[in-house]
Design an enzyme around this catalytic site. Structure first.
Site, PDB file in Angstrom:
ATOM      1  N   SER A   6       5.211  19.399 -38.513  1.00 20.40           N
ATOM      2  CA  SER A   6       3.845  18.908 -38.692  1.00 20.40           C
ATOM      3  C   SER A   6       3.371  19.170 -40.115  1.00 20.40           C
ATOM      4  O   SER A   6       3.788  20.157 -40.757  1.00 20.40           O
ATOM      5  CB  SER A   6       2.943  19.662 -37.710  1.00 20.40           C
ATOM      6  N   LYS A  42       5.807  26.127 -35.820  1.00 19.24           N
ATOM      7  CA  LYS A  42       6.513  25.043 -36.533  1.00 19.24           C
ATOM      8  C   LYS A  42       7.222  25.604 -37.770  1.00 19.24           C
ATOM      9  O   LYS A  42       8.370  25.273 -38.035  1.00 19.24           O
ATOM     10  CB  LYS A  42       5.531  23.933 -36.946  1.00 19.24           C
ATOM     11  N   TYR A  45       0.018  27.879 -33.552  1.00 18.39           N
ATOM     12  CA  TYR A  45       0.767  26.624 -33.371  1.00 18.39           C
ATOM     13  C   TYR A  45       1.528  26.287 -34.655  1.00 18.39           C
ATOM     14  O   TYR A  45       2.744  26.034 -34.634  1.00 18.39           O
ATOM     15  CB  TYR A  45      -0.199  25.479 -32.997  1.00 18.39           C
TER      16      TYR A  45
END
Ligand code: NAD
Ligand code: UD1
Length: 334
Positions: free
Chosen positions: A124, A152, A148
């Site tokens: 992302s 990643k 989050y």
């Protein structure tokens, strides 16, 4: 060529499955429906008129992965499965570290065991943190602001280490900007059950009168109209980027990182006004305080993906707004 897709009934996975089937790949899919619905399987078959093998199960479960690799010769894996809600990750970080890291490590272990070393990962633009310059290039400094995003970035690090340990792996890490829109058939799209955090799903719920108005989080940013600017990308363009990435890793070895964006920045009000215009519907909004953790502007330099993968986005913001609304109209029978 047989591709395993994890999280394939989710928003981006389902659109990618369609593009892979349309490109004549054989597809095996696993999903545990933690954030998607079984009906999506039939919708994908309806759109493509093609079939694929589906396993209901958890990617953290080594047994089901072993079963898949025993029953199929998998040439490459696209790994979408994971949790993605930023706010939820702040409230429940362990759930995010457990699911996102465990699923990836388990999957990579099983791939290694079965000597399948072609891997495409959903990363992302969140890994760029608050970028100092725009547009964002792949070699910009990386940092994160929430659990989050950290999952990643940690997985990107795991993949780098894996490649250093064994350079017969072929890995494409795709850093998505802001996917919105839906398949033009209106059969698949983004359908969050909870109150949406992201802009487009919220706009759609205001347009369908589920919510009274949109809160525009801040109008005093250093942007042309004061509202936040993002690189919105049509989910079908994004899905096609995965087909290009698969084609690339199957012929060129190595690990590489790609921005999948359009290179265009649009503000919140640009998106609201375009949505109103192309769908001929009102979207009332009020200006609200800035949202914690938001940045003013974020858009990609997508030239590396064009050069290496031969991929670029083609659909524009009108298509994104039209297809997002078309999906909800079809789903809700409006
Ligand atoms: P999504 O939630 O719609 O899809 C994820 C799918 O994975 C869901 O169908 C869910 O049921 C499944 N899943 C989750 N954990 C699983 C597990 N342990 N085992 C089996 N299935 C599991 O999300 P999406 O928008 O399609 O995102 C796909 C990937 O792309 C995610 O990894 C996400 O973090 C990443 N990503 C998404 C965006 C975005 O804006 N949508 C942006 C950047 C990156
Ligand atoms: C969010 C995530 C990011 C993730 C990305 C793609 C946060 C803080 N960040 O980013 O980690 O990679 O989604 O999934 O959640 N906006 C409003 N009103 C709303 C919703 C959003 O004005 O109700 C504004 C935001 O302030 C922002 C823009 O719309 O300027 C886009 O927001 P959103 O869709 O949530 O995406 P990101 O903030 O880019």
């Amino acid at each position: 060529m047989k591709i395993l897709i994890t999280g394939g009934t989710g928003y981006i996975g389902s659109h990618t499955l369609v593009e892979l089937l349309n490109s004549n790949y054989e597809v095996v899919c696993i999903d545990n429906f933690s954030n998607s619905k079984p009906e999506v399987i039939g919708k994908i078959k309806e759109i493509t008129n093609k079939t694929f093998t589906f396993y209901e199960g958890d990617v953290c479960d080594k047994n089901i992965l072993e079963r898949i690799f025993n029953e199929h010769t998998i040439d490459a894996v696209i790994h979408f499965a994971g949790y993605k809600a930023v706010g939820e990750s702040v409230k429940n970080p362990l759930m995010y570290y457990r699911n996102n890291l465990d699923s990836t490590i388990t999957l990579l272990e099983v791939m290694k065991k079965y000597n399948c070393k072609n891997f495409v990962f959903s990363s992302s633009a969140t890994v760029y943190g608050s970028p100092k310059n725009l547009p964002i290039k792949e070699d910009f400094p990386l940092s994160t602001t929430n659990p989050y995003g950290t999952t990643k970035l940690m997985i990107e690090g795991i993949l780098k280490d894996l490649y250093i340990s064994d350079n017969s792996w072929n890995i494409a890490v795709l850093r998505y900007f802001n996917p919105i829109g839906a398949h033009e058939s209106g059969l698949i799209g983004e359908d969050p059950n909870d109150i949406p955090n992201n802009l487009m799903p919220y706009i759609v719920k205001v347009a369908t009168k589920e919510y009274e108005h949109l809160n525009v989080f801040g109008d005093d940013y250093d942007t042309p109209d004061g509202t936040g600017v993002r690189d919105y990308i049509h989910v079908v363009d994004l899905a096609q980027g995965h087909v290009s990435a698969i084609e690339h890793i199957l012929k060129e070895p190595g690990i590489d990182f790609y921005n999948l964006g359009t290179g265009n920045g649009y503000s919140v009000l640009d998106l609201v006004n375009t949505f109103k215009k192309v769908n001929n519907i009102d979207v009332p909004y009020v200006i609200a305080p800035r949202r914690d953790g938001d940045i003013a502007a974020c858009y990609a330099d997508p030239s590396y993906a064009k050069e290496k993968l031969g991929w670029s986005a083609h659909k524009d913001i009108n298509d994104m707004c039209k297809d997002a609304y078309n999906f909800v109209k079809r789903t809700k029978g409006l």
